[in-house]
Each structure stands twice: as C-alpha cells, then as structure tokens.
Design a protein around this motif. Sequence first.
Motif, short mmCIF file in Angstrom:
data_model
loop_
_atom_site.label_atom_id
_atom_site.label_comp_id
_atom_site.label_asym_id
_atom_site.label_seq_id
_atom_site.Cartn_x
_atom_site.Cartn_y
_atom_site.Cartn_z
N SER A 1 39.51 -47.82 22.58
CA SER A 1 40.58 -48.38 22.02
C SER A 1 41.33 -47.55 21.14
CB SER A 1 40.04 -49.66 21.24
OG SER A 1 41.09 -50.23 20.41
N VAL A 2 42.49 -47.55 21.03
CA VAL A 2 43.33 -46.62 20.02
C VAL A 2 44.13 -47.64 19.05
CG1 VAL A 2 44.82 -44.90 19.61
CG2 VAL A 2 43.60 -44.81 21.52
N GLY A 3 44.06 -47.43 17.88
CA GLY A 3 44.99 -48.19 16.94
C GLY A 3 45.03 -47.21 15.47
N ASP A 4 44.45 -48.00 14.68
CA ASP A 4 44.54 -47.25 13.21
C ASP A 4 43.29 -46.26 13.32
OD1 ASP A 4 46.34 -48.92 12.18
OD2 ASP A 4 45.15 -50.15 11.25
N ILE A 5 42.39 -46.66 14.27
CA ILE A 5 41.15 -45.55 14.34
C ILE A 5 41.10 -45.37 15.69
CG2 ILE A 5 39.82 -46.00 12.44
CD1 ILE A 5 37.92 -47.71 14.05
N VAL A 6 40.24 -44.59 16.25
CA VAL A 6 39.99 -44.43 17.95
C VAL A 6 38.59 -45.03 18.03
CG1 VAL A 6 39.72 -43.00 19.81
CG2 VAL A 6 41.64 -42.56 18.25
N LEU A 7 38.29 -45.55 18.86
CA LEU A 7 36.94 -46.07 19.27
C LEU A 7 36.51 -45.50 20.80
CD1 LEU A 7 36.79 -50.22 18.44
CD2 LEU A 7 35.76 -48.09 17.18
N VAL A 8 35.38 -44.96 20.76
CA VAL A 8 34.73 -44.55 21.78
C VAL A 8 33.44 -45.17 22.37
CG1 VAL A 8 35.96 -42.21 21.44
CG2 VAL A 8 33.47 -42.37 20.51
N THR A 9 32.89 -44.70 23.41
CA THR A 9 31.67 -45.35 23.56
C THR A 9 30.53 -44.80 22.86
OG1 THR A 9 31.56 -43.48 25.41
CG2 THR A 9 32.25 -45.72 26.09
N ASP A 10 29.24 -45.20 22.75
CA ASP A 10 28.52 -44.99 22.07
C ASP A 10 28.04 -43.49 22.06
OD1 ASP A 10 26.39 -44.82 20.05
OD2 ASP A 10 25.05 -46.36 20.96
N VAL A 11 28.33 -42.62 21.08
CA VAL A 11 28.30 -41.14 21.19
C VAL A 11 26.81 -40.84 20.96
CG1 VAL A 11 28.74 -39.06 20.19
CG2 VAL A 11 30.44 -40.69 20.49
N VAL A 12 25.75 -41.63 20.27
CA VAL A 12 24.63 -41.25 20.07
C VAL A 12 24.00 -41.28 21.47
CG1 VAL A 12 22.26 -42.19 19.01
CG2 VAL A 12 24.61 -42.22 17.69
N GLU A 13 24.13 -42.01 22.38
CA GLU A 13 23.50 -42.13 23.71
C GLU A 13 23.92 -40.84 24.36
OE1 GLU A 13 20.99 -44.04 24.93
OE2 GLU A 13 21.00 -44.78 22.79
N ARG A 14 25.22 -40.62 24.39
CA ARG A 14 25.69 -39.53 25.35
C ARG A 14 25.46 -38.14 24.78
NH1 ARG A 14 29.40 -41.51 29.49
NH2 ARG A 14 29.79 -43.57 28.90
N LEU A 15 24.95 -38.09 23.46
CA LEU A 15 24.64 -36.64 23.15
C LEU A 15 23.49 -36.27 23.86
CD1 LEU A 15 24.99 -37.17 19.27
CD2 LEU A 15 26.29 -35.74 20.98
N LYS A 16 22.65 -36.80 24.66
CA LYS A 16 21.53 -36.27 25.36
C LYS A 16 22.19 -35.33 26.47
CE LYS A 16 19.05 -40.62 24.71
NZ LYS A 16 18.78 -41.91 25.31
N ASP A 17 23.34 -35.56 27.10
CA ASP A 17 23.83 -34.83 28.17
C ASP A 17 25.17 -33.67 27.57
OD1 ASP A 17 22.40 -36.46 29.67
OD2 ASP A 17 23.91 -37.74 30.02
N ASP A 18 24.89 -33.16 26.49
CA ASP A 18 25.84 -32.41 26.02
C ASP A 18 25.95 -30.95 26.74
OD1 ASP A 18 23.58 -31.36 24.71
OD2 ASP A 18 24.58 -30.53 23.11
#
Length: 100
Positions: free
Chosen positions: A72-89
């Motif tokens: 979502s993009v509005g006053d802020i940008v929402l992204v999928t849960d980054v904490v879970e994704r950090l495993k695959d940097d």
Amino acid sequence: MDETIEEITTLIGHKVYSNSGVFVGEVEDLRVDLKDRREITGLALTQLNDELFSDRVEPGTGVIVPYRWVRSVGDIVLVTDVVERLKDDEDDEDGNTVVA
C-alpha cells in the motif's frame, strides 16, 4: 508534464513500515527498469531501522526493497513483513544490499 513521473517522485521521502507496523526506513530513491518494462522494480531505503539492519549493512548505507513487496502507498508505504524476508538477503550486481 507526464503524470506518471509526478506520481513516482511522490514516493521519495515516504516512511516505510512493514505490514506488522515495524519501521523499516525511508524512501531515498527508486530503481526503475526503463528498458523492458518501464516500471519501478525497487525502493532504495535509507534511515534504516537499526534493529533490523545493523548486522547486515554498514551505518549510513541503504538497502533496496523489491517493489513487489509494496502492499500500500499513502502517507506511508506498507511492505510485506521485512523481518521474515531478511533471512534471504543478497547483493545485486552493483554491490547494493537487496532484501529479497
């Protein structure tokens, strides 16, 4: 002026949060595929959340978050849960840290 360009540049400076409410960083720049698709492919973030990135990137540097994570993009940008994704940097061809 092209309306699309104006819409794209409005993302710069937005704060980015995960969908679970964790601050991730701030949009400093965009990665755009101009050759094939002419679309945004990533958000270049700085002002990163130290708790998320201190052991992954040097202070003062940023990360690129794939645009497909944007929910979502509005006053802020929402992204999928980054904490879970950090495993695959990983790093991209320019040496930028990419959270993918």
